[in-house]
Design a protein around this motif. Structure first.
Motif, PDB file in Angstrom:
ATOM      1  N   THR A 183      -7.531  -9.270 -20.705  1.00  0.00           N
ATOM      2  CA  THR A 183      -7.145  -8.481 -20.278  1.00  0.00           C
ATOM      3  C   THR A 183      -7.659  -7.109 -19.937  1.00  0.00           C
ATOM      4  O   THR A 183      -8.997  -6.801 -20.433  1.00  0.00           O
ATOM      5  CB  THR A 183      -6.724  -7.827 -21.748  1.00  0.00           C
ATOM      6  OG1 THR A 183      -5.413  -6.749 -22.076  1.00  0.00           O
ATOM      7  CG2 THR A 183      -7.360  -7.812 -23.118  1.00  0.00           C
ATOM      8  N   ARG A 184      -7.140  -5.812 -19.201  1.00  0.00           N
ATOM      9  CA  ARG A 184      -7.655  -4.739 -18.959  1.00  0.00           C
ATOM     10  C   ARG A 184      -7.162  -3.865 -19.783  1.00  0.00           C
ATOM     11  O   ARG A 184      -7.825  -2.681 -19.370  1.00  0.00           O
ATOM     12  CB  ARG A 184      -6.868  -4.704 -17.036  1.00  0.00           C
ATOM     13  CG  ARG A 184      -7.354  -5.548 -16.137  1.00  0.00           C
ATOM     14  CD  ARG A 184      -9.258  -5.457 -16.035  1.00  0.00           C
ATOM     15  NE  ARG A 184      -9.342  -6.523 -14.864  1.00  0.00           N
ATOM     16  CZ  ARG A 184      -9.319  -5.862 -13.319  1.00  0.00           C
ATOM     17  NH1 ARG A 184      -9.248  -4.974 -13.033  1.00  0.00           N
ATOM     18  NH2 ARG A 184      -9.748  -6.470 -12.648  1.00  0.00           N
ATOM     19  N   ASP A 185      -6.524  -3.765 -20.478  1.00  0.00           N
ATOM     20  CA  ASP A 185      -6.105  -3.413 -21.839  1.00  0.00           C
ATOM     21  C   ASP A 185      -5.844  -4.019 -23.323  1.00  0.00           C
ATOM     22  O   ASP A 185      -6.738  -3.771 -23.400  1.00  0.00           O
ATOM     23  CB  ASP A 185      -4.510  -2.559 -21.399  1.00  0.00           C
ATOM     24  CG  ASP A 185      -3.142  -2.826 -20.591  1.00  0.00           C
ATOM     25  OD1 ASP A 185      -3.238  -3.992 -21.726  1.00  0.00           O
ATOM     26  OD2 ASP A 185      -3.297  -2.747 -19.350  1.00  0.00           O
ATOM     27  N   ASP A 186      -4.662  -3.893 -23.679  1.00  0.00           N
ATOM     28  CA  ASP A 186      -4.108  -4.171 -24.684  1.00  0.00           C
ATOM     29  C   ASP A 186      -4.405  -5.823 -25.153  1.00  0.00           C
ATOM     30  O   ASP A 186      -4.167  -6.699 -24.008  1.00  0.00           O
ATOM     31  CB  ASP A 186      -2.977  -4.292 -25.348  1.00  0.00           C
ATOM     32  CG  ASP A 186      -2.597  -2.408 -25.384  1.00  0.00           C
ATOM     33  OD1 ASP A 186      -3.652  -1.659 -25.026  1.00  0.00           O
ATOM     34  OD2 ASP A 186      -1.676  -1.563 -25.668  1.00  0.00           O
ATOM     35  N   GLU A 190      -2.471  -7.606 -30.250  1.00  0.00           N
ATOM     36  CA  GLU A 190      -2.537  -5.913 -30.595  1.00  0.00           C
ATOM     37  C   GLU A 190      -0.889  -5.742 -30.161  1.00  0.00           C
ATOM     38  O   GLU A 190      -0.404  -4.584 -30.533  1.00  0.00           O
ATOM     39  CB  GLU A 190      -3.346  -5.021 -29.396  1.00  0.00           C
ATOM     40  CG  GLU A 190      -3.437  -3.816 -29.807  1.00  0.00           C
ATOM     41  CD  GLU A 190      -4.417  -2.879 -29.163  1.00  0.00           C
ATOM     42  OE1 GLU A 190      -4.796  -1.642 -28.641  1.00  0.00           O
ATOM     43  OE2 GLU A 190      -4.722  -3.262 -28.438  1.00  0.00           O
ATOM     44  N   ASP A 234      -6.943 -12.051 -14.664  1.00  0.00           N
ATOM     45  CA  ASP A 234      -6.296 -10.838 -15.401  1.00  0.00           C
ATOM     46  C   ASP A 234      -5.340 -10.817 -16.285  1.00  0.00           C
ATOM     47  O   ASP A 234      -4.554 -11.019 -15.658  1.00  0.00           O
ATOM     48  CB  ASP A 234      -7.123  -9.669 -14.754  1.00  0.00           C
ATOM     49  CG  ASP A 234      -8.340  -9.494 -15.096  1.00  0.00           C
ATOM     50  OD1 ASP A 234      -9.385 -11.022 -15.244  1.00  0.00           O
ATOM     51  OD2 ASP A 234      -9.236  -8.872 -14.272  1.00  0.00           O
ATOM     52  N   SER A 236      -2.284  -7.796 -18.571  1.00  0.00           N
ATOM     53  CA  SER A 236      -2.116  -6.402 -18.688  1.00  0.00           C
ATOM     54  C   SER A 236      -0.885  -6.101 -19.620  1.00  0.00           C
ATOM     55  O   SER A 236       0.213  -6.120 -19.189  1.00  0.00           O
ATOM     56  CB  SER A 236      -2.056  -5.394 -17.346  1.00  0.00           C
ATOM     57  OG  SER A 236      -1.416  -4.272 -17.958  1.00  0.00           O
ATOM     58  N   SER A 238      -0.359  -3.189 -21.735  1.00  0.00           N
ATOM     59  CA  SER A 238      -0.308  -1.925 -22.116  1.00  0.00           C
ATOM     60  C   SER A 238       1.674  -1.730 -21.358  1.00  0.00           C
ATOM     61  O   SER A 238       2.514  -0.982 -22.362  1.00  0.00           O
ATOM     62  CB  SER A 238      -0.767  -1.189 -21.438  1.00  0.00           C
ATOM     63  OG  SER A 238      -0.484  -0.982 -20.058  1.00  0.00           O
ATOM     64  N   LYS A 241       4.233  -3.649 -23.117  1.00  0.00           N
ATOM     65  CA  LYS A 241       4.362  -2.822 -24.635  1.00  0.00           C
ATOM     66  C   LYS A 241       4.398  -1.050 -24.751  1.00  0.00           C
ATOM     67  O   LYS A 241       5.736  -1.095 -25.103  1.00  0.00           O
ATOM     68  CB  LYS A 241       3.062  -2.228 -25.747  1.00  0.00           C
ATOM     69  CG  LYS A 241       2.653  -1.645 -26.558  1.00  0.00           C
ATOM     70  CD  LYS A 241       1.163  -1.222 -26.980  1.00  0.00           C
ATOM     71  CE  LYS A 241       1.484  -0.201 -25.983  1.00  0.00           C
ATOM     72  NZ  LYS A 241      -0.110   0.721 -27.005  1.00  0.00           N
ATOM     73  N   SER A 242       4.330  -0.746 -23.437  1.00  0.00           N
ATOM     74  CA  SER A 242       5.034   0.810 -23.120  1.00  0.00           C
ATOM     75  C   SER A 242       6.267   0.566 -23.042  1.00  0.00           C
ATOM     76  O   SER A 242       7.576   1.381 -23.278  1.00  0.00           O
ATOM     77  CB  SER A 242       4.404   1.311 -22.020  1.00  0.00           C
ATOM     78  OG  SER A 242       3.190   1.491 -22.314  1.00  0.00           O
TER      79      SER A 242
END
Length: 362
Positions: A183-186, A190, A234, A236, A238, A241-242
């Protein structure tokens, strides 16, 4: 026919005896896990057979705070760790004298929680004069697949999904990994926790979202599926989630009623689709016909169903641990510890907790 029978008999004799013809001694590993909010101990025989698996969960304690409080978790580990170890030995009908080595999680995780387990393992190993083997928590999750899938051996592709990690790896050998996606973020787990909190489902987020989604329409809302350009494996999360949080905020501002089951199902569907598509793509592109999942999110019912369906369609054998071995437990640490022990891994009394230990690091 007689020759075949003799050959099979000789093979079985070789499997149960050593080079000198003496019977092999079972390797019993006492596994200890305390990386987050479960205090756990287990006895594992020969890396595949779980003789006991004791878990003292702190979920009820932390629910009132909406998440794990590190200091409270550490104190609870201190209270419970001797009890769970004694229970694990009792359930397995063994004593410390029977144990071959002590395996313990030393990272990653909450530093205070990890220190409790590491200190306990060092004390037991020193007093009982047993080898000490430190285990990487995430490698433990991967090793959980070996417990019930006796035919599973490296190499294979594994999707690791938990509250803090989302990795796609090639398991080249026991304890040897090549990371091909992350993952590149969350992390996926999470994202589940944050969405669950925002929509009022509470803690722990993963199981609450999974349960609510069963009564919802997974296509009621179409949330984004992010792709990382040039990195097909990969992840991502976030963005999704946003998108969910924005949807919730807009609904509150306009007075629109939110159908929680529909939102949970739609969010979960987007996350599952991203996980499954990349994992199956990696298995096919790298030429592996075996794919496993590991980590707390691996117990998610929608993920398991979707992955099974995609693997069946692609002609890939799909492996997964039972839910009890997906969440944090000591059986997986005992299994991983066995293979580390057999490779000759031994740690000294300077073994320390490493909260940010990365996959593949020693």
């Amino acid at each position: 026919m007689e020759d075949t029978e003799n050959t099979e008999k000789e093979k079985k004799e070789r499997e149960t005896t050593g080079e000198a013809g003496t019977e092999k001694k079972d390797v019993l590993i006492l596994g200890i896990e305390s990386s987050c909010d479960e205090t756990a101990a287990s006895v594992v025989r020969n890396g595949r057979e779980v003789l006991s698996n004791v878990i003292s969960s702190q979920i009820a304690l932390h629910t009132q705070f909406g998440g794990v409080v590190p200091e409270i978790a550490s104190r609870k580990h201190i209270e419970k760790i001797n009890q769970v170890i004694e229970q694990a030995l009792s359930d397995a009908n063994v004593t410390l004298d029977d144990i071959t080595a002590i395996a313990v999680t030393y990272g990653p995780g909450l530093v205070g929680a990890l220190l409790v387990g590491v200190a306990e393992a060092k004390a037991i190993a020193y007093a009982a004069k047993k080898p000490l083997v430190g285990v990487h928590h995430i490698e433990g999750h991967v090793s959980a697949n070996y417990i019930e899938n006796l035919d599973l051996e490296p190499p294979f592709v594994c999707l690791i999904v938990s509250g803090g990690h989302t990795h796609l790896v090639i398991v080249k050998d026991y304890g040897e990994f090549e990371i091909i996606g992350r993952t590149r973020d969350d992390a996926a787990g999470e994202a589940f926790d944050k969405v669950a909190r925002a929509v009022g489902l509470g803690y722990p987020g993963g199981p609450k979202v999974d349960k609510a989604a069963k009564d919802g329409n997974p296509h009621a809302m179409e949330f984004p599926r992010a792709k990382v350009e040039g990195c097909p494996y990969d992840f991502s999360f976030s963005g999704i989630k946003s998108a969910v949080l924005n949807y919730i905020n807009k609904a509150k501002m306009t007075g629109e009623e939110i159908c929680v089951p529909d939102l949970a199902a739609s969010f979960q569907n987007a996350v599952v689709e991203a996980l499954v598509s990349r994992a199956v793509l990696a298995a096919k592109n790298y030429g592996y016909d075996r794919l496993a999942i590991a980590g707390g999110v691996a117990s998610n019912s929608a993920l398991r169903t979707a992955m099974q369906k995609a693997c069946d369609k692609a002609g890939i054998h799909f492996y997964h641990p039972s839910p009890i071995f997906c969440t944090d437990n000591a059986a997986m640490i005992g299994v991983a510890g066995y293979y580390e022990y057999m490779k000759g891994t031994r740690h000294g009394w300077d073994l320390n907790a490493i909260p940010n230990l990365k996959l593949g690091e020693r």
